[in-house]
Structures are given as structure tokens and as C-alpha cells.
Design an enzyme around this catalytic site. Sequence first.
Site, PDB file in Angstrom:
ATOM      1  N   LYS A  52      23.205  55.608  62.420  1.00 34.91           N
ATOM      2  CA  LYS A  52      24.082  54.844  61.704  1.00 34.91           C
ATOM      3  C   LYS A  52      24.978  55.669  61.014  1.00 34.91           C
ATOM      4  O   LYS A  52      26.142  55.528  60.981  1.00 34.91           O
ATOM      5  CB  LYS A  52      23.311  53.707  61.076  1.00 34.91           C
ATOM      6  CG  LYS A  52      22.564  52.831  61.930  1.00 34.91           C
ATOM      7  CD  LYS A  52      21.488  52.098  61.365  1.00 34.91           C
ATOM      8  CE  LYS A  52      20.714  51.079  62.370  1.00 34.91           C
ATOM      9  NZ  LYS A  52      19.840  50.436  61.921  1.00 34.91           N
ATOM     10  N   GLN A  96      16.659  49.878  56.167  1.00 36.22           N
ATOM     11  CA  GLN A  96      16.018  50.077  57.611  1.00 36.22           C
ATOM     12  C   GLN A  96      14.791  49.476  57.568  1.00 36.22           C
ATOM     13  O   GLN A  96      13.802  49.776  56.729  1.00 36.22           O
ATOM     14  CB  GLN A  96      15.894  51.489  57.881  1.00 36.22           C
ATOM     15  CG  GLN A  96      15.533  51.906  59.229  1.00 36.22           C
ATOM     16  CD  GLN A  96      16.437  51.397  60.339  1.00 36.22           C
ATOM     17  OE1 GLN A  96      17.658  51.395  60.201  1.00 36.22           O
ATOM     18  NE2 GLN A  96      15.864  50.675  61.316  1.00 36.22           N
ATOM     19  N   ASP A 119      23.654  43.189  57.850  1.00 35.58           N
ATOM     20  CA  ASP A 119      22.857  43.050  59.126  1.00 35.58           C
ATOM     21  C   ASP A 119      22.750  41.626  59.353  1.00 35.58           C
ATOM     22  O   ASP A 119      22.227  41.147  60.271  1.00 35.58           O
ATOM     23  CB  ASP A 119      21.197  43.455  58.373  1.00 35.58           C
ATOM     24  CG  ASP A 119      20.807  44.734  58.869  1.00 35.58           C
ATOM     25  OD1 ASP A 119      21.310  45.288  60.040  1.00 35.58           O
ATOM     26  OD2 ASP A 119      20.059  45.325  58.497  1.00 35.58           O
TER      27      ASP A 119
END
Length: 296
Positions: A52, A96, A119
Amino acid sequence: MTTIIDGNEIGDQITAGVAACTDTLVGEAVTPGLATVLMSDDGASETYVSMKQQACEEIGIEGFHYEISADEPAETLFSTIDELNADPAVHGILVQMPVPDHVPKRDVLERIDPMKDVDGFHPENVGRLVAGNARYKPCTPHGIQKILAETGVETEGKDAVVVGRSDIVGKPMANLLIQYGPGGNATTTVCHSRTDDLAEKTRNADIVIAAAGVPEMIDGSMLSAGTTVIDVGINRVDADTEKGYELVGDVDFESAKAKADAITPVPGGVGPLTIAMLMYNTVKAASLQSGVDISL
Ligand code: NDP
């Protein structure tokens, strides 16, 4: 002839559009910023975060990365999130998953400013998605919508089966498939570990989206001819390779390919889209927070 869907190619197309939007923002003195936070010793999580960050660098998004030892108290993570929420250079925050067991996952998701929740997991953003007014669509299901659109797979009126009901893939995927408009209007069945006779459900589907995390559990005998098969699974299985493992999906590729009209491989299918859509959401977040309009 079965179409093998090239997720890298579709991801690259989306990324090019996102990079152009980034240039527009930078021209207006707004550099999109994404902060990643890793609180885990898990090798796969480390790999995902570094992919990412690498994508940010390639596009011109400013990457910020924080690592918190897995044995730190939850409060350490919360105070890092609070700092990032307050930092105007950070437009998107990604913690994460999974976090360690002693850290309450729901509290983590709720701690992130919903405007920076790229997200799309904060309850406010989940609610907006369900209401058909999404701010940030969760990256993997959004990427799958893009794959279907780019491959010319019509969802309207089709029978879609989503295998898996997780908050990050299965549920939002089903929500997108039943929405009004392009990429939606599908008649959608959500299956899970308690589903009775899964094969009967998948055999009646025009589109199967496999997100169970069980290696190669869906094979050709569970599909009808002409199905579109989207394999979300990323499973490490022992193999005689340098790393000692290989990645396989939730679909048995060869037998499924023999039945499918179109199918995504693992790797190189859904994975690249997940990262591309994270970049998309980050640039959208920068636009929303700065008030600089971009056509995404
Ligand atoms: P979860 O473990 O959170 O959820 C798995 C879901 O699958 C659950 O709903 C579970 O049911 C269901 N399930 C498990 N076994 C079966 C079975 N035998 N039959 C039917 N349903 C079953 O996983 P995620 O949603 O987070 O991830 C799924 C997979 O996708 C993983 O392999 C993950 O690595 C991968 N992934 C890939 C991404 C990408 O970018 N390509 C991004 C995110 C995930 P129940 O709820 O009843 O337990």
C-alpha cells in the site's frame, strides 16, 4: 473461450485515473496523505502494508507509516489514531487488520474520523453504504464492482452468490450488488459456514464471488456453465517453493475455468484492485477534506 480476468491491467487503468486526480490536487497545493498503522508481527500484514505504501509512492500520495509493537496496550494505538485524526496532512487512515486480540477491533474502527476512514469500515460509513449513499466504498468489494464493469459482466437481474459474510468483503459486496443502478440490481444470496448445500446455491448463480478464506473450496462441479467467478481468497498453502508456501484462492482454478465464462486468477485478480481502490478512496478523501473538486 473462458476470459481470464487481468486484475493488474484493470488496476493500472484505475490507478492512472487516480494519479491524474492526484496531480490536480497537488496543483491546488493539496498533497493527498495516507497513514498506515501496523500493530502486528504477521508477515502477510507487513507485506500488505508495504504494498500500500509503495502504491502511494508511485502515484504521488504522501505515505505515513506507523508501527506499534503487538504487545503494547490498546491505548497506544488509540492515541496514534487521535494524532492522525488531528493531522491535516493525513487525509486517510488505515489500521491494518487483524489487530492483536487484546485490542477491541470495533473500538479501533470507531476511533478513526469517518472522513478519514478510507477503508469504509466506520459504522457511519457502513450505514451510508447500506443506505445507498456511500462516502467510501470498502476497497475489495468496490474493486470487484470495477472488475465486473470492465469485463462487461451485467449484474442487473442476475443471480449473484457471495460466499462469505465478513464485514470487509462479504457483507459490503452483497450490499453493493443489491443497490439500485449500475453494478447493482442483482438478486443476491449470501452464504456462510452454516449454509446448507452450498453447491446447490453456487450452481444456480450467474456470478459467484468466493470470499471464504478456504483454499480451493469451490470447484467446477459446483458451477454451471457460463458463470462469472470472482475469487477473493488469498490463502497460503505449504508448497515446495523458496518461501515454503504458495498463494491459492478459494476457487479450484483449473476445474472452475473449464466451466466459467470469466474468472479471476490468484494472484493477479482481485488483489491489485483492492490497492487501486484504496488509492481512489484516499484521493477522494483529500478532495472532500480540502474542498478541491476532482472528477473521480
Ligand atoms: P473472514 O474469515 O472474515 O470471513 C470468511 C467468511 O467465509 C465467513 O463469513 C465464514 O462464515 C465463511 N466461510 C468460511 N468457511 C466456509 C465454508 N466452508 N463454506 C461457506 N462459507 C464459509 O474472511 P475475509 O472476508 O476477511 O476474507 C476472505 C478471504 O479473502 C481470505 O482468504 C482473505 O485473505 C481474502 N481477502 C482478499 C483480499 C484481496 O484483496 N484479494 C482482501 C480481503 C480479504 P461464518 O461467518 O459462518 O464464519
